[in-house]
Design a protein around this motif. Structure first.
Motif, PDB file in Angstrom:
ATOM      1  N   ASP A 163       0.831  -1.211   0.000  1.00  0.00           N
ATOM      2  CA  ASP A 163       0.000   0.000   0.000  1.00  0.00           C
ATOM      3  C   ASP A 163       0.861   1.256   0.000  1.00  0.00           C
ATOM      4  OD1 ASP A 163      -2.023  -1.737   0.104  1.00  0.00           O
ATOM      5  OD2 ASP A 163      -2.788  -1.134   2.089  1.00  0.00           O
ATOM      6  N   ALA A 164       1.811   1.285   0.925  1.00  0.00           N
ATOM      7  CA  ALA A 164       2.588   2.510   1.127  1.00  0.00           C
ATOM      8  C   ALA A 164       3.436   2.829  -0.097  1.00  0.00           C
ATOM      9  CB  ALA A 164       3.484   2.356   2.353  1.00  0.00           C
ATOM     10  N   THR A 165       4.176   1.814  -0.618  1.00  0.00           N
ATOM     11  CA  THR A 165       5.067   2.044  -1.753  1.00  0.00           C
ATOM     12  C   THR A 165       4.286   2.468  -2.991  1.00  0.00           C
ATOM     13  OG1 THR A 165       6.403   0.259  -0.857  1.00  0.00           O
ATOM     14  CG2 THR A 165       6.955   1.032  -3.065  1.00  0.00           C
ATOM     15  N   LEU A 166       3.218   1.716  -3.297  1.00  0.00           N
ATOM     16  CA  LEU A 166       2.457   2.008  -4.512  1.00  0.00           C
ATOM     17  C   LEU A 166       1.760   3.356  -4.423  1.00  0.00           C
ATOM     18  CD1 LEU A 166       0.931  -1.480  -5.373  1.00  0.00           C
ATOM     19  CD2 LEU A 166       2.858  -0.326  -6.445  1.00  0.00           C
ATOM     20  N   SER A 167       1.182   3.650  -3.269  1.00  0.00           N
ATOM     21  CA  SER A 167       0.484   4.926  -3.114  1.00  0.00           C
ATOM     22  C   SER A 167       1.435   6.085  -3.337  1.00  0.00           C
ATOM     23  CB  SER A 167      -0.150   5.026  -1.722  1.00  0.00           C
ATOM     24  OG  SER A 167      -1.125   4.025  -1.577  1.00  0.00           O
ATOM     25  N   ALA A 168       2.659   5.938  -2.798  1.00  0.00           N
ATOM     26  CA  ALA A 168       3.640   7.012  -2.955  1.00  0.00           C
ATOM     27  C   ALA A 168       4.086   7.143  -4.412  1.00  0.00           C
ATOM     28  CB  ALA A 168       4.841   6.736  -2.049  1.00  0.00           C
ATOM     29  N   ALA A 169       4.277   5.998  -5.094  1.00  0.00           N
ATOM     30  CA  ALA A 169       4.777   6.050  -6.468  1.00  0.00           C
ATOM     31  C   ALA A 169       3.709   6.559  -7.420  1.00  0.00           C
ATOM     32  CB  ALA A 169       5.267   4.672  -6.901  1.00  0.00           C
ATOM     33  N   TYR A 170       2.491   6.099  -7.259  1.00  0.00           N
ATOM     34  CA  TYR A 170       1.440   6.437  -8.221  1.00  0.00           C
ATOM     35  C   TYR A 170       0.600   7.626  -7.776  1.00  0.00           C
ATOM     36  CZ  TYR A 170       2.429   2.155 -10.798  1.00  0.00           C
ATOM     37  OH  TYR A 170       3.037   1.174 -11.545  1.00  0.00           O
ATOM     38  N   HIS A 171       0.896   8.197  -6.617  1.00  0.00           N
ATOM     39  CA  HIS A 171       0.126   9.325  -6.089  1.00  0.00           C
ATOM     40  C   HIS A 171      -1.365   8.997  -6.040  1.00  0.00           C
ATOM     41  CE1 HIS A 171       3.830  11.520  -6.353  1.00  0.00           C
ATOM     42  NE2 HIS A 171       3.905  11.256  -7.644  1.00  0.00           N
ATOM     43  N   CYS A 172      -1.686   7.840  -5.575  1.00  0.00           N
ATOM     44  CA  CYS A 172      -3.070   7.388  -5.496  1.00  0.00           C
ATOM     45  C   CYS A 172      -3.254   6.612  -4.198  1.00  0.00           C
ATOM     46  CB  CYS A 172      -3.391   6.420  -6.638  1.00  0.00           C
ATOM     47  SG  CYS A 172      -3.927   7.211  -8.127  1.00  0.00           S
ATOM     48  N   ARG A 173      -4.473   6.563  -3.735  1.00  0.00           N
ATOM     49  CA  ARG A 173      -4.757   5.652  -2.634  1.00  0.00           C
ATOM     50  C   ARG A 173      -5.029   4.272  -3.227  1.00  0.00           C
ATOM     51  NH1 ARG A 173      -9.505   7.705   0.265  1.00  0.00           N
ATOM     52  NH2 ARG A 173      -8.741   9.756  -0.336  1.00  0.00           N
ATOM     53  N   LEU A 174      -4.347   3.252  -2.748  1.00  0.00           N
ATOM     54  CA  LEU A 174      -4.505   1.899  -3.277  1.00  0.00           C
ATOM     55  C   LEU A 174      -4.678   0.957  -2.102  1.00  0.00           C
ATOM     56  CD1 LEU A 174      -1.414   2.391  -5.411  1.00  0.00           C
ATOM     57  CD2 LEU A 174      -3.399   1.419  -6.519  1.00  0.00           C
ATOM     58  N   ARG A 175      -5.331  -0.174  -2.363  1.00  0.00           N
ATOM     59  CA  ARG A 175      -5.382  -1.229  -1.355  1.00  0.00           C
ATOM     60  C   ARG A 175      -4.811  -2.488  -1.968  1.00  0.00           C
ATOM     61  NH1 ARG A 175      -8.760  -1.520   2.920  1.00  0.00           N
ATOM     62  NH2 ARG A 175      -7.715  -3.508   3.254  1.00  0.00           N
ATOM     63  N   THR A 176      -3.811  -3.037  -1.345  1.00  0.00           N
ATOM     64  CA  THR A 176      -3.237  -4.292  -1.787  1.00  0.00           C
ATOM     65  C   THR A 176      -3.853  -5.406  -0.965  1.00  0.00           C
ATOM     66  OG1 THR A 176      -1.239  -3.012  -1.927  1.00  0.00           O
ATOM     67  CG2 THR A 176      -1.043  -5.320  -2.411  1.00  0.00           C
ATOM     68  N   ASN A 177      -4.200  -6.504  -1.627  1.00  0.00           N
ATOM     69  CA  ASN A 177      -4.891  -7.576  -0.943  1.00  0.00           C
ATOM     70  C   ASN A 177      -4.291  -8.911  -1.311  1.00  0.00           C
ATOM     71  OD1 ASN A 177      -7.025  -8.039   0.866  1.00  0.00           O
ATOM     72  ND2 ASN A 177      -8.178  -6.459  -0.245  1.00  0.00           N
ATOM     73  N   THR A 178      -4.587  -9.916  -0.530  1.00  0.00           N
ATOM     74  CA  THR A 178      -4.103 -11.252  -0.847  1.00  0.00           C
ATOM     75  C   THR A 178      -5.286 -12.195  -0.970  1.00  0.00           C
ATOM     76  OG1 THR A 178      -2.163 -10.749   0.473  1.00  0.00           O
ATOM     77  CG2 THR A 178      -2.479 -13.035  -0.191  1.00  0.00           C
ATOM     78  N   PRO A 179      -5.620 -12.579  -2.191  1.00  0.00           N
ATOM     79  CA  PRO A 179      -6.750 -13.500  -2.337  1.00  0.00           C
ATOM     80  C   PRO A 179      -6.311 -14.901  -1.937  1.00  0.00           C
ATOM     81  CG  PRO A 179      -5.792 -13.083  -4.465  1.00  0.00           C
ATOM     82  CD  PRO A 179      -4.996 -12.292  -3.483  1.00  0.00           C
ATOM     83  N   PRO A 180      -7.191 -15.685  -1.329  1.00  0.00           N
ATOM     84  CA  PRO A 180      -6.804 -16.988  -0.782  1.00  0.00           C
ATOM     85  C   PRO A 180      -6.091 -17.920  -1.761  1.00  0.00           C
ATOM     86  CG  PRO A 180      -9.043 -16.400  -0.153  1.00  0.00           C
ATOM     87  CD  PRO A 180      -8.575 -15.350  -1.091  1.00  0.00           C
ATOM     88  N   PRO A 181      -6.595 -18.162  -3.029  1.00  0.00           N
ATOM     89  CA  PRO A 181      -5.932 -19.217  -3.803  1.00  0.00           C
ATOM     90  C   PRO A 181      -4.541 -18.866  -4.326  1.00  0.00           C
ATOM     91  CG  PRO A 181      -7.771 -18.252  -5.033  1.00  0.00           C
ATOM     92  CD  PRO A 181      -7.719 -17.568  -3.723  1.00  0.00           C
ATOM     93  N   ALA A 182      -4.348 -17.683  -4.826  1.00  0.00           N
ATOM     94  CA  ALA A 182      -3.091 -17.365  -5.493  1.00  0.00           C
ATOM     95  C   ALA A 182      -1.957 -17.119  -4.513  1.00  0.00           C
ATOM     96  CB  ALA A 182      -3.276 -16.140  -6.394  1.00  0.00           C
ATOM     97  N   GLY A 183      -2.230 -16.440  -3.445  1.00  0.00           N
ATOM     98  CA  GLY A 183      -1.203 -16.225  -2.454  1.00  0.00           C
ATOM     99  C   GLY A 183      -0.374 -14.992  -2.684  1.00  0.00           C
ATOM    100  N   GLY A 184      -0.503 -14.318  -3.851  1.00  0.00           N
ATOM    101  CA  GLY A 184       0.246 -13.082  -4.086  1.00  0.00           C
ATOM    102  C   GLY A 184      -0.640 -11.889  -3.791  1.00  0.00           C
ATOM    103  N   PRO A 185      -0.079 -10.735  -3.783  1.00  0.00           N
ATOM    104  CA  PRO A 185      -0.903  -9.551  -3.553  1.00  0.00           C
ATOM    105  C   PRO A 185      -1.717  -9.207  -4.794  1.00  0.00           C
ATOM    106  CG  PRO A 185       1.370  -8.944  -3.879  1.00  0.00           C
ATOM    107  CD  PRO A 185       1.328 -10.428  -3.918  1.00  0.00           C
ATOM    108  N   TRP A 186      -2.812  -8.575  -4.652  1.00  0.00           N
ATOM    109  CA  TRP A 186      -3.532  -8.003  -5.777  1.00  0.00           C
ATOM    110  C   TRP A 186      -3.989  -6.625  -5.409  1.00  0.00           C
ATOM    111  CZ3 TRP A 186      -9.054  -7.387  -5.676  1.00  0.00           C
ATOM    112  CH2 TRP A 186      -9.683  -7.963  -4.569  1.00  0.00           C
ATOM    113  N   ILE A 187      -4.136  -5.778  -6.401  1.00  0.00           N
ATOM    114  CA  ILE A 187      -4.285  -4.347  -6.122  1.00  0.00           C
ATOM    115  C   ILE A 187      -5.624  -3.869  -6.630  1.00  0.00           C
ATOM    116  CG2 ILE A 187      -3.380  -2.023  -6.629  1.00  0.00           C
ATOM    117  CD1 ILE A 187      -1.090  -5.003  -6.913  1.00  0.00           C
ATOM    118  N   LEU A 188      -6.371  -3.251  -5.752  1.00  0.00           N
ATOM    119  CA  LEU A 188      -7.653  -2.697  -6.146  1.00  0.00           C
ATOM    120  C   LEU A 188      -7.542  -1.179  -6.115  1.00  0.00           C
ATOM    121  CD1 LEU A 188     -10.634  -3.192  -6.811  1.00  0.00           C
ATOM    122  CD2 LEU A 188     -11.110  -3.044  -4.372  1.00  0.00           C
ATOM    123  N   PRO A 189      -7.542  -0.529  -7.269  1.00  0.00           N
ATOM    124  CA  PRO A 189      -7.437   0.935  -7.253  1.00  0.00           C
ATOM    125  C   PRO A 189      -8.714   1.554  -6.693  1.00  0.00           C
ATOM    126  CG  PRO A 189      -7.452   0.079  -9.514  1.00  0.00           C
ATOM    127  CD  PRO A 189      -7.737  -1.057  -8.619  1.00  0.00           C
TER     128      PRO A 189
END
Lengths: 270, 357
Positions: free
Chosen positions: A232-258
């Protein structure tokens, strides 16, 4: 065996596009260059492939790229450009065959079917006789990918990995073909080759990258695994946007919902 | 990933066999056109076979026949073959280099640059010291034409190409400007030329393969032959260049080096042709374009076939120019322009959408 770049600097006129970027990628992995518009992603790829003049040093498999001739480099790495123009009415097959320009070491006589195989690999079997200019944007991009694959078909040559550089390879593709192209990149890495891709889509990056380098304003803001970089912190700072990073159960990686946010709206209002 | 052995039969989209078949056809056509050119002339009944064989001591021929065949028709025929091939190949090379089917030595000012060089040589020979004159004599004209053509291509390429992209509009407009400029300088030289020089200039300006002597042929031929010999080696690079300079570099082409060679080859062939026969237009644009329609744009087949077809076209145009108002002769440049002008218009109209002028 790896790709290592130190202190890359590129200037256009008085503007600094890359301000001392370090970059590393390992064979067997998919390395993704991400970042907002104008952060220097494509410029970094062009510096890594020797397409533009730059300060700093790039070494591929331990060899200084500046000391290699174009013909030697062409056997070591292939580059998919963001958009490729073609000035004469070649057929799809003839475009793919251009990938054999540098030759295929040790298999000179056996390369006849390779272009057709590469076209099939990108899902364009049966397109051999079609004129490149008549294809859709997505089909053109996949024909170019087939051409690039033909150039370095064997991911490992004489024990050394070969490298696939992709500049926004999925920008003209629908979601199904996006996944197909990323699967081709993954297979190439799994077979021992190295892949360096510029990607715009953070979710594709999260799903397919082994390592992410996040550029911002010509500098590396963050580098590491997707879980380390795509926060959240890195992406928000880089893209100048509020973002939420999430981890969906099956994949295990983060996913980003703008989520529409302050700075983005200001820019849109301008 | 294993690579299977080449299968039988060509793939769809593979036009190399078509190019190879066409090469055989054009080769036979050229042989026929050369025989036609040797056997047909204003002199009436001439035993060409006997005259040819007489040199090898295999037959008897009259002095008249021997002179007609060996001193008039043979150099003229060879000049037609060389100039036709040179113009078509230099057109194909320039089109590949500029990545545009409209690049043509006559159209974009290369021929007029070479023309200026030639006129400079004719008007300037008198200024050289006598010893040097006899030494460089026959070579001065083709050398100077080559230099003029080379400068024109070089300037044109520098002006039309920015950041690896060649602008069609800049290329054509800069070509017109270069052509006008060299035309003006040529005019200036013609204006202040002496009567003798004026005769040479007019003679040269007529643009004809008539009156080609062995000496003039011998001076121009090395340039043309060198360019024709170099052209096939450019095929691979020109193909890769169709994808743009960056892509060609990534495919392993030393782009800067190949561009230098292509510019030299185009200038040598166009320059030497202009020196030998004056301004003959449209061969360089019509021949490669028609061939691309039949066999595709692959330069491996294109450059060789363009040479053959260009030679045939010029020999046929020469036959027309000799017969249409016989016993007088029409300058061959008029014939090629009459044939080439409409074809060029047709190309422009067909590709109107892509021109972006």
């Amino acid at each position: 065996m790896e790709l290592r770049a130190e202190n890359l600097r590129v200037t256009a006129g008085r503007r600094e596009i890359l301000r001392g970027v370090d970059f590393a990628a390992r064979a067997g992995e998919v390395a993704v260059i991400a970042g907002p518009n104008g952060s220097g992603k494509t410029t970094l790829l062009r510096a890594l492939t020797g397409e533009i003049a730059h300060g700093g040093r790039v070494a591929l498999n331990g060899r200084d790229c500046a000391a290699l001739r174009p013909a030697e480099l062409a056997l070591l790495r292939a580059v998919l450009p963001q958009a490729a123009a073609l000035s004469f009415p070649f057929t799809a097959l003839e475009v793919v065959r251009l990938g054999l320009t540098a030759g295929v070491p040790g298999t000179r006589a056996a390369t006849g079917r390779l272009p057709a195989m590469a076209l099939a690999r990108v899902g364009l079997a049966g397109f051999e006789g079609r004129h490149f200019h008549d294809l859709s944007g997505g089909e053109k991009q996949r024909v170019q990918l087939a051409r690039v694959l033909v150039q370095i078909w064997e991911p490992v040559l004489d024990g050394a990995p070969r490298w696939l550089f992709l500049d926004e390879p999925v920008s003209a593709l629908d979601i199904g073909h996006q996944l197909q192209v990323m699967a081709i990149a993954r297979d190439y890495a799994r077979a021992g080759g190295g892949v360096v891709a510029v990607l715009h889509d953070l979710n594709l990056t999260a799903m397919h990258a082994d390592r992410v380098t996040l550029l911002d304003g010509g500098r590396v803001r963050s580098a590491g695994t997707p879980a380390e970089v795509l926060t959240d912190a890195t992406l928000s700072a880089a893209y100048h946007c509020r973002l939420r990073t999430n981890t969906p159960p099956p994949a295990g990686g983060p996913w980003i919902l703008p989520q529409a946010a302050d700075h983005c709206q200001e820019e849109a209002a301008e | 990933m294993a690579i299977p052995v080449r299968g039988a039969g060509p793939l769809a989209g593979d036009r190399r066999r078509r190019a190879a078949r066409l090469r055989l056809l054009l080769g036979a056509g050229l042989a026929a056109a050369m025989l036609l050119s040797l056997g047909w002339g204003a002199a009436g009944e001439t035993d060409v076979t006997a005259a040819l064989l007489a040199r090898a001591g295999l037959a008897e021929a009259s002095l008249r026949d021997s002179v007609i065949v060996w001193d008039i028709r043979l150099p003229r025929m060879l000049a037609g073959v060389l100039v036709g091939a040179a113009l078509a190949v230099s057109g194909a090379v320039m089109q590949g280099l500029f990545r545009n089917p409209l690049a043509d030595p006559g159209l974009v000012g290369v021929s007029s640059g070479a023309g200026l060089g030639a006129v400079l040589a004719i008007a300037g020979t008198g200024l050289l010291p006598a010893a040097l004159q006899s030494f460089v004599g026959p070579w001065l004209l083709p050398l100077s034409a080559f230099a003029g053509g080379w400068l024109a291509v070089l300037l044109l390429y520098r002006m039309a190409t920015q950041n690896g992209r060649t602008s069609v509009a800049t290329m054509l407009l800069a070509g017109i400007a270069l052509g006008a400029l060299s035309g003006a300088l040529t005019g200036l030289l013609v204006y202040r030329a002496t009567d003798d020089e004026l005769r040479d200039l007019t003679f040269w300006n007529m643009g004809s393969v008539a009156g080609v002597t062995w000496a003039r042929l011998g001076a121009a031929a090395p340039f043309i032959l060198a360019a024709l010999a170099a052209a096939p080696f450019l095929a691979r690079s020109l193909n890769a260049l169709a994808l743009g300079e960056a892509a060609a570099l990534h495919l392993g082409i030393d782009v800067q080096r190949m561009k230098r060679i292509a510019i030299l080859a185009a200038a040598a062939s166009a320059g030497a042709s202009v020196a030998l026969t004056g301004g003959i237009g449209f061969v360089g644009i019509v021949v490669p374009h028609l061939l691309r329609l039949v066999q595709g744009p692959d330069h491996h087949g294109l450059l060789v076939n363009a040479g053959l077809a260009g030679a045939i076209l010029l020999l046929l145009a020469d036959a027309v120019s000799r017969s249409i108002i016989a016993p007088a002769e029409l300058p061959i440049g008029i014939v090629t322009a009459c044939l080439g002008g409409p074809v060029f218009l047709w190309i422009v109209l067909r590709s109107r959408a892509q021109l972006e002028l």
